[in-house]
Design a protein around this motif. Structure first.
Motif, short mmCIF file in Angstrom:
data_model
loop_
_atom_site.label_atom_id
_atom_site.label_comp_id
_atom_site.label_asym_id
_atom_site.label_seq_id
_atom_site.Cartn_x
_atom_site.Cartn_y
_atom_site.Cartn_z
N LYS A 43 31.71 37.64 10.06
CA LYS A 43 30.92 36.65 9.33
C LYS A 43 31.58 36.34 8.00
N HIS A 44 31.68 35.04 7.68
CA HIS A 44 32.14 34.62 6.36
C HIS A 44 30.91 34.55 5.48
N VAL A 45 31.04 34.94 4.20
CA VAL A 45 29.87 35.07 3.33
C VAL A 45 30.12 34.36 2.00
N GLY A 46 29.10 33.69 1.50
CA GLY A 46 29.17 33.03 0.20
C GLY A 46 27.80 32.93 -0.44
N ILE A 47 27.73 32.28 -1.57
CA ILE A 47 26.49 32.13 -2.35
C ILE A 47 26.09 30.65 -2.36
N TYR A 48 24.82 30.38 -2.01
CA TYR A 48 24.31 29.01 -1.98
C TYR A 48 24.09 28.50 -3.40
N ASP A 49 24.53 27.27 -3.65
CA ASP A 49 24.42 26.71 -5.00
C ASP A 49 23.14 25.92 -5.25
N GLY A 50 22.34 25.69 -4.21
CA GLY A 50 21.10 24.95 -4.36
C GLY A 50 21.24 23.45 -4.19
N ASP A 51 22.46 22.99 -3.97
CA ASP A 51 22.72 21.56 -3.88
C ASP A 51 23.65 21.22 -2.71
N GLY A 52 23.51 21.97 -1.61
CA GLY A 52 24.30 21.69 -0.42
C GLY A 52 25.67 22.33 -0.39
N GLY A 53 25.97 23.16 -1.38
CA GLY A 53 27.28 23.78 -1.45
C GLY A 53 27.22 25.29 -1.41
N VAL A 54 28.38 25.89 -1.22
CA VAL A 54 28.48 27.34 -1.18
C VAL A 54 29.70 27.78 -1.99
N TYR A 55 29.49 28.79 -2.84
CA TYR A 55 30.59 29.41 -3.56
C TYR A 55 31.12 30.53 -2.67
N HIS A 56 32.42 30.55 -2.47
CA HIS A 56 32.97 31.56 -1.57
C HIS A 56 34.43 31.82 -1.87
N MET A 57 34.93 32.92 -1.33
CA MET A 57 36.32 33.31 -1.49
C MET A 57 37.07 32.85 -0.25
N SER A 58 38.14 32.10 -0.47
CA SER A 58 38.86 31.53 0.66
C SER A 58 40.28 31.19 0.23
N GLY A 59 41.08 30.81 1.20
CA GLY A 59 42.40 30.27 0.90
C GLY A 59 42.24 28.80 0.54
N GLY A 60 43.32 28.08 0.43
CA GLY A 60 43.24 26.65 0.16
C GLY A 60 44.27 26.21 -0.85
N ARG A 87 16.99 23.76 3.93
CA ARG A 87 15.53 23.85 3.91
C ARG A 87 15.06 25.28 3.70
N GLU A 88 15.88 26.24 4.12
CA GLU A 88 15.53 27.65 4.04
C GLU A 88 16.10 28.33 2.81
N ALA A 89 17.30 27.92 2.40
CA ALA A 89 18.04 28.62 1.35
C ALA A 89 17.56 28.23 -0.04
N LYS A 90 17.64 29.20 -0.94
CA LYS A 90 17.34 28.98 -2.36
C LYS A 90 18.62 29.23 -3.16
N PRO A 91 18.77 28.61 -4.31
CA PRO A 91 19.97 28.87 -5.12
C PRO A 91 20.15 30.37 -5.36
N GLU A 120 18.55 34.50 -10.57
CA GLU A 120 19.22 33.32 -10.01
C GLU A 120 20.23 32.72 -10.99
N THR A 121 19.84 32.58 -12.24
CA THR A 121 20.74 31.98 -13.22
C THR A 121 22.00 32.82 -13.41
N GLU A 122 21.89 34.14 -13.37
CA GLU A 122 23.05 35.02 -13.51
C GLU A 122 23.95 34.95 -12.28
N ILE A 123 23.34 34.90 -11.10
CA ILE A 123 24.13 34.78 -9.86
C ILE A 123 24.96 33.51 -9.90
N LEU A 124 24.31 32.39 -10.22
CA LEU A 124 25.01 31.10 -10.23
C LEU A 124 26.03 31.04 -11.37
N LYS A 125 25.74 31.65 -12.50
CA LYS A 125 26.69 31.70 -13.61
C LYS A 125 27.95 32.44 -13.18
N ARG A 126 27.79 33.61 -12.54
CA ARG A 126 28.94 34.37 -12.05
C ARG A 126 29.76 33.54 -11.08
#
Length: 161
Positions: free
Chosen positions: A38-55, A21-25, A95-101
């Motif tokens: 703190k773990h940090v990532g980028i909000y995708d605008g659709d309930g997800g987050v882009y982030h660096m992690s293991g897996g 409700r607060e976050a914007k893409p 915003e478009t450049e952030i999400l593209k990256r």
């Protein structure tokens, strides 16, 4: 650009199911972790987050992978907030450049993880601002300088800002 992106913006800590409700893409999200980190990532605008992690696909604990996961999955039981405070000092990319990256980084190895020089905050700042810097690292170094330097060299010379 939205007002929060021009002046810097930080929301209160909240549950992962409410942050949408607060976050914007393109907003930078922070997730509380134990020990004050703190773990940090980028909000995708659709309930997800882009982030660096293991897996999956990561063969070493020191390797990192760019991923997109649901906010609730990244948060677990921890709180999350928007933290775009650096917007006051650094001009965020569009915003478009952030999400593209972020999207172009998916599935790519982020290199060898290093808390001081290659962590999730470095990567999120690079995606949002084009600058690879970690405020958590800066705060830690300045805290160490504040503790150890004054008795020996007077006021510390503010090693990092």
């Amino acid at each position: 650009m939205a007002e929060s992106k021009d002046t810097g913006h930080q929301t209160p800590w909240t549950d992962s199911d409410k942050i949408g409700r607060e976050a914007k893409p393109g907003d930078k999200l922070e997730f509380q972790r134990s020990g004050g980190y703190k773990h940090v990532g980028i909000y995708d605008g659709d309930g997800g987050v882009y982030h660096m992690s293991g897996g999956a696909g990561v063969t070493s604990k020191s390797d990192s992978l760019y991923r997109r996961d649901e906010i609730s999955q990244v948060a677990g039981k921890s709180k999350v907030r928007v933290n775009n405070e650096r917007d006051a000092a650094w001009q965020p990319l569009q915003e478009t450049e952030i999400l593209k990256r972020a999207q172009e980084s998916l599935g790519k190895f982020g290199g060898t993880y290093n808390a001081a020089s290659n962590n999730c905050e470095h990567k999120a700042n690079y995606m949002r601002y084009g600058k690879s810097e970690s405020q958590q690292v800066i705060n830690m170094v300045n805290g160490i300088a504040d503790t150890f330097c004054p008795p020996y060299c007077g006021e510390h010379p503010s090693f990092l800002y």
